[in-house]
Design a protein around this motif. Structure first.
Motif, PDB file in Angstrom:
ATOM      1  N   LEU A  37      30.234  38.287  36.232  1.00  0.00           N
ATOM      2  CA  LEU A  37      29.284  38.344  35.110  1.00  0.00           C
ATOM      3  C   LEU A  37      29.474  37.197  34.131  1.00  0.00           C
ATOM      4  CD1 LEU A  37      29.287  42.170  34.277  1.00  0.00           C
ATOM      5  CD2 LEU A  37      27.556  40.885  35.530  1.00  0.00           C
ATOM      6  N   LYS A  38      30.723  36.866  33.845  1.00  0.00           N
ATOM      7  CA  LYS A  38      31.008  35.841  32.822  1.00  0.00           C
ATOM      8  C   LYS A  38      31.245  34.467  33.433  1.00  0.00           C
ATOM      9  CE  LYS A  38      31.231  38.004  28.784  1.00  0.00           C
ATOM     10  NZ  LYS A  38      30.188  37.625  27.818  1.00  0.00           N
ATOM     11  N   GLY A  39      31.516  34.457  34.745  1.00  0.00           N
ATOM     12  CA  GLY A  39      31.794  33.185  35.415  1.00  0.00           C
ATOM     13  C   GLY A  39      33.198  32.674  35.141  1.00  0.00           C
ATOM     14  N   ARG A  40      34.034  33.481  34.497  1.00  0.00           N
ATOM     15  CA  ARG A  40      35.396  33.025  34.197  1.00  0.00           C
ATOM     16  C   ARG A  40      36.290  34.225  33.886  1.00  0.00           C
ATOM     17  NH1 ARG A  40      32.434  32.665  29.440  1.00  0.00           N
ATOM     18  NH2 ARG A  40      33.501  33.644  27.679  1.00  0.00           N
ATOM     19  N   LEU A  41      37.591  33.985  33.932  1.00  0.00           N
ATOM     20  CA  LEU A  41      38.555  35.045  33.599  1.00  0.00           C
ATOM     21  C   LEU A  41      39.413  34.623  32.409  1.00  0.00           C
ATOM     22  CD1 LEU A  41      39.566  36.222  37.190  1.00  0.00           C
ATOM     23  CD2 LEU A  41      38.498  37.623  35.416  1.00  0.00           C
ATOM     24  N   ASN A  42      38.885  33.740  31.579  1.00  0.00           N
ATOM     25  CA  ASN A  42      39.654  33.294  30.418  1.00  0.00           C
ATOM     26  C   ASN A  42      38.723  33.028  29.236  1.00  0.00           C
ATOM     27  OD1 ASN A  42      38.399  31.010  31.396  1.00  0.00           O
ATOM     28  ND2 ASN A  42      40.244  30.225  32.346  1.00  0.00           N
ATOM     29  N   HIS A  43      39.317  32.740  28.081  1.00  0.00           N
ATOM     30  CA  HIS A  43      38.558  32.389  26.871  1.00  0.00           C
ATOM     31  C   HIS A  43      37.565  33.474  26.466  1.00  0.00           C
ATOM     32  CE1 HIS A  43      40.312  28.444  27.229  1.00  0.00           C
ATOM     33  NE2 HIS A  43      39.803  28.310  28.435  1.00  0.00           N
ATOM     34  N   VAL A  53      45.308  45.253  31.115  1.00  0.00           N
ATOM     35  CA  VAL A  53      45.892  44.398  30.064  1.00  0.00           C
ATOM     36  C   VAL A  53      47.027  43.537  30.646  1.00  0.00           C
ATOM     37  CG1 VAL A  53      47.101  44.369  27.842  1.00  0.00           C
ATOM     38  CG2 VAL A  53      45.239  46.003  28.224  1.00  0.00           C
ATOM     39  N   LYS A  54      47.883  44.168  31.459  1.00  0.00           N
ATOM     40  CA  LYS A  54      48.986  43.403  32.072  1.00  0.00           C
ATOM     41  C   LYS A  54      48.452  42.232  32.894  1.00  0.00           C
ATOM     42  CE  LYS A  54      52.308  47.070  33.043  1.00  0.00           C
ATOM     43  NZ  LYS A  54      52.908  47.772  34.196  1.00  0.00           N
ATOM     44  N   THR A  55      47.336  42.463  33.568  1.00  0.00           N
ATOM     45  CA  THR A  55      46.782  41.418  34.435  1.00  0.00           C
ATOM     46  C   THR A  55      46.100  40.329  33.619  1.00  0.00           C
ATOM     47  OG1 THR A  55      46.434  43.117  36.078  1.00  0.00           O
ATOM     48  CG2 THR A  55      45.326  41.033  36.464  1.00  0.00           C
ATOM     49  N   LEU A  56      45.314  40.734  32.616  1.00  0.00           N
ATOM     50  CA  LEU A  56      44.629  39.734  31.790  1.00  0.00           C
ATOM     51  C   LEU A  56      45.636  38.864  31.032  1.00  0.00           C
ATOM     52  CD1 LEU A  56      41.609  41.747  30.328  1.00  0.00           C
ATOM     53  CD2 LEU A  56      41.495  39.844  31.943  1.00  0.00           C
ATOM     54  N   ARG A  77      47.758  37.113  31.868  1.00  0.00           N
ATOM     55  CA  ARG A  77      48.224  35.962  32.642  1.00  0.00           C
ATOM     56  C   ARG A  77      47.159  34.858  32.620  1.00  0.00           C
ATOM     57  NH1 ARG A  77      50.472  37.915  38.279  1.00  0.00           N
ATOM     58  NH2 ARG A  77      48.420  38.865  38.432  1.00  0.00           N
ATOM     59  N   TYR A  78      46.065  35.136  31.888  1.00  0.00           N
ATOM     60  CA  TYR A  78      44.970  34.158  31.814  1.00  0.00           C
ATOM     61  C   TYR A  78      44.899  33.596  30.392  1.00  0.00           C
ATOM     62  CZ  TYR A  78      43.663  35.914  36.385  1.00  0.00           C
ATOM     63  OH  TYR A  78      43.680  36.257  37.710  1.00  0.00           O
ATOM     64  N   GLU A  79      44.272  32.425  30.294  1.00  0.00           N
ATOM     65  CA  GLU A  79      44.324  31.670  29.041  1.00  0.00           C
ATOM     66  C   GLU A  79      43.402  32.213  27.949  1.00  0.00           C
ATOM     67  OE1 GLU A  79      43.496  27.191  28.483  1.00  0.00           O
ATOM     68  OE2 GLU A  79      44.392  27.454  30.469  1.00  0.00           O
ATOM     69  N   ASP A  80      43.890  32.201  26.729  1.00  0.00           N
ATOM     70  CA  ASP A  80      43.063  32.389  25.535  1.00  0.00           C
ATOM     71  C   ASP A  80      42.245  33.694  25.588  1.00  0.00           C
ATOM     72  OD1 ASP A  80      41.760  31.828  23.137  1.00  0.00           O
ATOM     73  OD2 ASP A  80      40.156  30.698  24.130  1.00  0.00           O
ATOM     74  N   ILE A  81      42.944  34.797  25.717  1.00  0.00           N
ATOM     75  CA  ILE A  81      42.265  36.095  25.653  1.00  0.00           C
ATOM     76  C   ILE A  81      42.776  36.816  24.398  1.00  0.00           C
ATOM     77  CG2 ILE A  81      41.940  38.340  26.774  1.00  0.00           C
ATOM     78  CD1 ILE A  81      41.998  36.879  29.439  1.00  0.00           C
TER      79      ILE A  81
END
Ligand code: NCD
Length: 305
Positions: free
Chosen positions: A143-149, A168-171, A173-177
């Protein structure tokens, strides 16, 4: 042999590969229709389920395989006192892979220790639900085209909601959340989860009212109050309708603030939202089948060219 007990069993690179595979399965289902011919999945569900169990069984069938199992502890030898360790040893003789859901935290881990086949944690008490996270992440990516920011609001029962803990544990590990936890004080997110965010330098805030924060969210993850984990019914009744996402609240949200929910929904999302293009919870269910197909192939080490 590889199991899936927590989403952290996969590196972010491996998760990307898994989501790419799931996206290819969505586009070219015919290519995978016989990938698991002759294989069987055992679904060992000691706790109620509609989506997760049927989704695993549909996933294996879509790959050409078959499914067997039980739905409810009372239908299995657990009712006679058999341990999870013995059950999985037995099931290892019948199936090639197993998905297990249990009311005790750590049950899937115990099963994996005694298993001759890959074990997938399909929910262990109030602890984790990794395959729900895989499909949540796949939905966000599509939907968002990305897993960060982005800023994600997570609302409802953050204490007992195992899907929240895995997500939450999984997110983290991604940038700028940026995380916004919205719950009644009794159901706040456990400290061990916010400790992870602090250690890793993520920003988060906690609040009680959804209307105070909804305007700034890029994603909203709603959850059900987990009645089965409450010690007394009175507390459940007091808290169960604490949040109801309705049209009025959605008017304040961004035009592309997608609403996710692991389902089943009770009252926390009004049915009037279902037709809103931002309602993504039924899309999640569809992605769940593709991602579980991808997971089965990965754990069985089956490659399709
Ligand atoms: C979730 C679960 O079992 O934790 N359901 C699901 O698998 N989609 C969420 C819930 O039951 O509220």
């Amino acid at each position: 042999m590889r199991h899936c007990l927590t989403p952290l069993d996969f590196t972010t690179q491996e998760l990307d590969q898994l989501f790419d595979l799931a996206a290819d399965i969505e586009k070219n289902p015919g290519k995978y229709a016989h990938a698991c011919d002759g294989k069987k999945i055992a679904t060992l569900f000691y706790e109620p389920s509609t989506r997760t169990r049927l989704s695993f069984e549909a996933a294996m069938m879509n790959l050409g395989g078959k499914a067997l199992g039980f739905a409810g502890a009372d239908q299995s030898s657990a009712a006679k006192g058999e341990s999870v360790a013995d059950t999985i040893r037995v099931v290892s003789c019948f199936a090639d892979i197993a998905a297990i859901r249990h009311n005790k935290e750590g049950a899937a881990y115990v099963a994996s220790r005694f298993s001759d086949i890959p074990v997938i944690n399909a929910g262990d008490g109030g602890h984790e639900h990794p395959t729900q996270t895989l499909l949540d992440m796949m939905t966000i990516r599509q939907l968002k085209g990305r897993l960060n920011h982005f800023t994600i609001g997570i609302c409802g029962d953050l204490k007992f909601g195992r899907t929240v803990h895995s997500l939450v544990k999984t997110l983290a590990r991604y940038e700028d959340i940026h995380f916004v936890f919205i719950s009644p004080p009794e159901l706040r997110v456990p400290d061990y989860i916010t400790d992870i965010l602090e250690e890793k330098g993520y920003t988060y805030e906690e609040c009680i009212k959804l209307e105070d924060v909804i305007t700034k969210l890029d994603l909203l993850y709603m959850t059900r109050v987990q009645r089965e984990r409450f010690f007394n019914e009175e507390d459940y009744i007091r808290l169960k309708d604490f949040y109801v996402l309705n049209k009025k609240l959605m008017r304040r949200a961004k035009n592309d603030m997608y609403v996710l929910h692991p389902l089943p929904r009770v009252n926390e999302i009004s049915v009037e939202i279902d037709k809103d293009p931002r309602a993504a919870y039924f899309k999640q269910v569809q992605y769940g089948v593709y991602v579980r197909m991808a997971l089965i192939l990965t754990l069985l080490d089956i490659h399709v060219d």
